[in-house]
Design a protein around this motif. Structure first.
Motif, short mmCIF file in Angstrom:
data_model
loop_
_atom_site.label_atom_id
_atom_site.label_comp_id
_atom_site.label_asym_id
_atom_site.label_seq_id
_atom_site.Cartn_x
_atom_site.Cartn_y
_atom_site.Cartn_z
N ALA A 257 0.85 -1.19 0.00
CA ALA A 257 0.00 0.00 0.00
C ALA A 257 0.88 1.24 0.00
O ALA A 257 1.86 1.32 0.76
CB ALA A 257 -0.92 0.00 1.21
N GLU A 258 0.50 2.21 -0.85
CA GLU A 258 1.24 3.47 -0.95
C GLU A 258 0.23 4.60 -1.00
O GLU A 258 -0.05 5.18 -2.04
CB GLU A 258 2.12 3.46 -2.21
N GLY A 259 -0.36 4.90 0.16
CA GLY A 259 -1.41 5.92 0.21
C GLY A 259 -2.67 5.40 -0.46
O GLY A 259 -3.17 4.32 -0.12
N ASN A 260 -3.17 6.17 -1.42
CA ASN A 260 -4.36 5.72 -2.14
C ASN A 260 -4.00 4.91 -3.39
O ASN A 260 -4.83 4.72 -4.28
CB ASN A 260 -5.25 6.91 -2.53
N ARG A 261 -2.79 4.41 -3.43
CA ARG A 261 -2.35 3.53 -4.50
C ARG A 261 -1.79 2.26 -3.90
O ARG A 261 -1.35 2.23 -2.76
CB ARG A 261 -1.29 4.22 -5.37
N VAL A 262 -1.82 1.20 -4.69
CA VAL A 262 -1.25 -0.08 -4.27
C VAL A 262 -0.36 -0.58 -5.40
O VAL A 262 -0.78 -0.63 -6.56
CB VAL A 262 -2.35 -1.12 -3.96
N HIS A 263 0.87 -0.91 -5.04
CA HIS A 263 1.80 -1.51 -5.98
C HIS A 263 1.69 -3.02 -5.82
O HIS A 263 1.79 -3.55 -4.71
CB HIS A 263 3.22 -1.04 -5.68
N LEU A 264 1.47 -3.74 -6.92
CA LEU A 264 1.34 -5.19 -6.89
C LEU A 264 2.33 -5.81 -7.87
O LEU A 264 2.63 -5.22 -8.91
CB LEU A 264 -0.09 -5.61 -7.27
N TRP A 265 2.82 -7.00 -7.53
CA TRP A 265 3.73 -7.67 -8.45
C TRP A 265 3.70 -9.18 -8.19
O TRP A 265 3.31 -9.64 -7.12
CB TRP A 265 5.14 -7.12 -8.33
N ALA A 266 4.10 -9.93 -9.20
CA ALA A 266 4.19 -11.38 -9.12
C ALA A 266 5.64 -11.79 -9.35
O ALA A 266 6.31 -11.25 -10.24
CB ALA A 266 3.28 -12.04 -10.15
N VAL A 267 6.12 -12.75 -8.55
CA VAL A 267 7.52 -13.14 -8.54
C VAL A 267 7.63 -14.64 -8.77
O VAL A 267 6.90 -15.43 -8.14
CB VAL A 267 8.18 -12.79 -7.18
#
Length: 282
Positions: A257-267
């Motif tokens: 979570a980054e404020g009102n944004r969400v960084h998502l990733w697959a590894v």
């Protein structure tokens, strides 16, 4: 066959409109595939973000399917002669809901066709714009990136992998198996053989296993977000495929979570980035 740029750019601006009824059965089926409860998809429910990919399926007749399982080239999309085709990423905005039981009209426009040549061979990028409307009101706007490329040669070096980000707040690990990939292919009417035909995937296209669908990975990332922030209103989502993921190998789904944004990733199991995504919340 040489790429005819002038011919391909004639497809820019082409448009088609389709209609589909948002029935509950595909939603219940995907819920079963993902081990979710299916009691939330009756009349009056909303299609979850990205699950609209279960509708407007590419219903090519069997005689119009190519050797790779994809519909043959031509028709609405430009007739790109390069043998490999992939859905490389997209950007979506959600301005309203898609109620189960409603009829949706989808207008698709080819917004760009670009030819490039580099060290990895020739590439053609096709950009599509999908607009999904209920009762004349656009509820979902989706830009889709399709990439056509040459098949790699035996001496071509593989693309350099990218290390995955760190600092995830939420992590979920899955091991995609052939049954999961087959069921998702069936639900989305995706005949591409790299997802379910192991001899074809390994011997014809040179992959080490069955390829996990990019849209499935994006859906799993979105579901991780919805599990962790069930009350969040998601207004936008973008994703970019970075590296293939394969069956029977661990795949980590991560989000921060980054404020009102969400960084998502697959590894993948080697620690390399398979997909990078961003979500925006109201």
């Amino acid at each position: 066959m040489p790429i005819d740029e002038k011919l391909l750019t004639q497809w820019i601006g082409r448009q088609e409109t389709q209609r589909d009824l948002l029935t509950s059965v595909p939603l219940r089926a995907l819920a079963a595939v993902l081990d979710h409860e299916d009691d939330a998809y009756g009349g009056g429910a909303q299609v979850p973000p990205l699950w609209h990919w279960l509708y407007f399926l590419p219903l090519a007749r069997q005689t119009n399917v190519g050797a790779d399982g994809h519909p043959q080239r031509g028709g609405f999309l430009p007739p790109v002669s390069l043998p490999r085709r992939m859905w490389a990423g997209g950007r979506l905005s959600f301005s309203g809901s898609l109620p189960v039981g409603s009829e949706v009209e989808r207008t698709t426009t080819i917004t760009d066709v670009t030819h490039k040549a580099g060290r990895s061979g020739e590439l053609v990028f096709v950009k599509l714009l999908h607009e999904l409307a209920v009762a004349g009101e656009v509820r979902v706007r989706e830009e889709q990136d399709i990439v056509y490329r040459d098949a790699p040669g035996p001496n071509d070096p593989p693309a350099a992998p990218q290390p995955a980000p760190t600092g995830a707040h939420w992590i979920k690990e899955i091991v995609p198996d052939p049954v999961l990939l087959f069921r998702y292919s069936a639900l989305t009417f995706n005949g591409h053989r790299i997802h379910y035909d192991r001899p074809y995937a390994t011997e014809e296209e040179g992959y080490p296993g069955l390829v996990v669908h990019g849209p499935l990975i994006a859906t799993l990332l979105m579901n991780l977000l919805r599990e962790q922030l069930p009350q969040a209103q998601i207004t936008a989502f973008s994703f970019r495929a970075m590296r293939p993921a394969f069956d029977q190998r661990a795949l980590r789904l991560c989000a921060r979570a980054e404020g009102n944004r969400v960084h998502l990733w697959a590894v993948d199991e080697q620690g390399f980035l398979c997909m990078d995504a961003r979500a925006e919340l109201a």
